[in-house]
Design a protein around this motif. Structure first.
Motif, PDB file in Angstrom:
ATOM      1  N   LEU A  61     -18.948  49.601 -93.416  1.00 14.09           N
ATOM      2  CA  LEU A  61     -19.231  48.888 -94.667  1.00 14.09           C
ATOM      3  C   LEU A  61     -19.085  49.814 -95.875  1.00 14.09           C
ATOM      4  N   ILE A  71     -15.385  50.050 -96.580  1.00 14.63           N
ATOM      5  CA  ILE A  71     -14.919  48.816 -97.237  1.00 14.63           C
ATOM      6  C   ILE A  71     -15.314  48.827 -98.716  1.00 14.63           C
ATOM      7  N   SER A  72     -16.577  49.215 -98.998  1.00 16.31           N
ATOM      8  CA  SER A  72     -17.049  49.243-100.387  1.00 16.31           C
ATOM      9  C   SER A  72     -16.248  50.238-101.214  1.00 16.31           C
ATOM     10  N   LEU A 106     -14.032  49.645-104.544  1.00 15.08           N
ATOM     11  CA  LEU A 106     -14.249  50.363-105.808  1.00 15.08           C
ATOM     12  C   LEU A 106     -12.950  50.981-106.308  1.00 15.08           C
ATOM     13  N   SER A 108     -16.167  44.572-109.375  1.00 13.24           N
ATOM     14  CA  SER A 108     -16.021  45.358-108.145  1.00 13.24           C
ATOM     15  C   SER A 108     -16.498  44.593-106.917  1.00 13.24           C
ATOM     16  N   VAL A 109     -17.554  43.774-107.075  1.00 14.56           N
ATOM     17  CA  VAL A 109     -18.042  43.012-105.923  1.00 14.56           C
ATOM     18  C   VAL A 109     -16.980  42.031-105.417  1.00 14.56           C
ATOM     19  N   ILE A 154     -14.596  44.112-103.372  1.00 14.18           N
ATOM     20  CA  ILE A 154     -15.204  44.531-102.108  1.00 14.18           C
ATOM     21  C   ILE A 154     -15.212  43.371-101.113  1.00 14.18           C
ATOM     22  N   SER A 155     -15.558  42.147-101.583  1.00 17.38           N
ATOM     23  CA  SER A 155     -15.524  41.051-100.612  1.00 17.38           C
ATOM     24  C   SER A 155     -14.107  40.787-100.142  1.00 17.38           C
ATOM     25  N   GLY A 174     -13.323  43.191 -97.439  1.00 16.37           N
ATOM     26  CA  GLY A 174     -14.044  42.789 -96.223  1.00 16.37           C
ATOM     27  C   GLY A 174     -13.385  41.598 -95.551  1.00 16.37           C
ATOM     28  N   ILE A 175     -12.901  40.649 -96.362  1.00 17.44           N
ATOM     29  CA  ILE A 175     -12.236  39.462 -95.802  1.00 17.44           C
ATOM     30  C   ILE A 175     -10.938  39.868 -95.108  1.00 17.44           C
ATOM     31  N   THR A 207     -11.064  41.589 -91.743  1.00 17.90           N
ATOM     32  CA  THR A 207     -11.560  40.854 -90.578  1.00 17.90           C
ATOM     33  C   THR A 207     -10.822  39.537 -90.348  1.00 17.90           C
TER      34      THR A 207
END
Lengths: 158, 274
Positions: free
Chosen positions: A54, A57-58, A62, A74-75, A78-79, A82-83, A86
């Motif tokens: 994680l 990924i973050s 960034l 940035s969020v 980051i998502s 993550g998407i 996976t």
């Protein structure tokens, strides 16, 4: 616009560089790891590997925030990382999924809210106090409105 | 202004957050049954309350342990601390991509449901509570950071509209997680809406509010946890991307029009803080 115009905009108070972000993120991940070990049956080792994934990924998110000219918070980046990591057709996604499955999602939000409670400034208390009960009622209606409104529209089109 | 090094070295702050996290997780989820359903109390809610209790601005005696330095240092860490959570949410969305694409039209259109802030809050603010132009700032959006920026840009934060948006922002910061956890757990047990629709509605554009909302839903309907989290997360990403534009091009102009229709005809002074 001077800084004092937005008294409680947490995101604009200072802009850490990537290394500073990495260091703060590492501290937060250690707290999250301990929380995860307390809250779930996962071992410290399982949690550690999951948190490392994680963390990476973050950091990629960034990095994208800083380098891609298209402006997104940035969020959001980051998502997206993550998407993409996976998606069923991404190579290695099964490995990523297996590792992060040992970290509980809700536990990760707990340290964030602890920081949020500590970060409440005197000015925010003053605003809440002087705004009075009318703003409180409107705020509750605003939150109920967005939630019920979205659920209503979603139900119509499902 | 803090340097990141100061923030990193602030061991009191991090140690406090660590202890709060451990205590909150040890308490765990508590289910409070009330008439029409049940309310779920989540560890993240206790963490916020415990954070407030050691905040010297809230409890003066806490000043012995935490100072204004820690309070200031905590601000940028809110955003950092939500990042691993958001990353984890991304990894819940990815594997469910097919289900999300199936829900596509509903997922995209429910963004329009965010205009429910205007439908519900604006008439009451203006007609019942007799608010002036602060009603525009207070009810055009859910008042998170991007929405503040819009109002700051258009009216300035010292204006009545600015007072309205800041008021709702602060109330949201203080009570938002509780309100969404209560709304989600009550509506999930009431059966008024489908669980999928309630999950999508959790995408509010604020990480901690989504956490409270989807966490409460997932605990209320444990069988559907994966679907709930995937839809809530996807909707939240969508809100990050579309929320700003919906506000600028639809929500704010509509609220302005409604004010012209329902609001006071003569310019009134602010009635806030009476």
């Amino acid at each position: 616009m001077s800084d004092s115009d937005i008294p409680v905009d947490h995101e604009s108070e200072f802009k850490p560089d990537l290394a500073q972000n990495a260091a703060m993120l590492a501290v937060v991940c250690v707290i999250g790891l301990i929380g995860n070990t307390v809250a779930t049956d996962n071992t410290l080792m399982q949690g550690l590997v999951g948190m490392l994934v994680l963390f990476v990924i973050s950091m990629i998110g960034l990095l994208l925030t800083l380098t891609v000219p298209f402006k997104l918070p940035s969020v959001a980046w980051i998502s997206l990382v993550g998407i993409v990591a996976t998606l069923p057709w991404t190579p290695g996604s099964a490995w990523v999924l297996d590792k992060v499955s040992h970290v509980n999602f809700l536990t990760l939000a707990t340290p964030c809210l602890a920081y949020a409670g500590i970060a409440i400034a005197r000015r925010e208390i003053d605003i809440a106090r002087t705004s009075g009960w009318k703003i409180f009622i409107v705020a509750v209606l605003v939150m109920t409105g967005t939630y019920v409104g979205s659920a209503f529209v979603a139900d119509l089109f499902m | 202004m803090n340097s990141a090094k100061d923030i990193l070295l602030d061991w009191r702050l991090h140690a406090s957050v660590l202890i709060i996290t451990i205590i909150s997780e040890l308490i765990g989820v508590i289910k409070v049954p009330i008439g029409i359903g049940s309310i779920l109390l989540l560890p993240l809610l206790y963490a916020f309350v415990l954070g407030l209790l050691i905040n010297p601005n809230v409890v003066r005696r806490a000043g012995a342990w935490m100072g204004q330095r820690e309070v200031r240092a905590a601000s940028p860490l809110i955003v950092i601390a939500i990042m691993p959570f958001i990353a984890k949410f991304g990894t819940i969305i990815g594997p469910s991509m097919e289900r999300i694409i199936d829900a596509g039209p509903a997922l995209i259109l429910q963004e329009l449901g965010n205009l429910g802030t205007i439908v519900l809050a604006f008439p009451i603010a203006v007609l019942v509570l007799g608010m002036g132009r602060e009603a525009i700032g207070a009810s055009f959006s859910v008042a998170r950071e991007p929405n503040i920026a819009i109002i700051a840009d258009k009216y300035g934060l010292k204006s009545p509209e600015g007072a309205g948006v800041m008021g709702v922002y602060v109330i949201g910061t203080l009570f938002g997680t509780f309100i969404f956890a209560i709304l989600a757990s009550l509506l999930a047990t009431s059966g008024l809406f489908s669980i999928e629709a309630l999950a999508m509605a959790c995408g509010i554009g604020s990480g901690s509010m989504m956490a409270a909302c989807s966490g409460a839903l997932a605990h209320a309907v444990p069988d559907m946890e994966e679907t709930i989290l995937a839809l809530a997360g996807a909707s939240n990403v969508l809100t990050y991307a579309t929320g700003l534009y919906l506000c600028i091009f639809v929500a704010l102009p509509v609220t302005e029009k409604l004010y012209a229709l329902l609001g006071r005809k003569t310019p009134a002074t602010s009635e806030l803080g009476e």
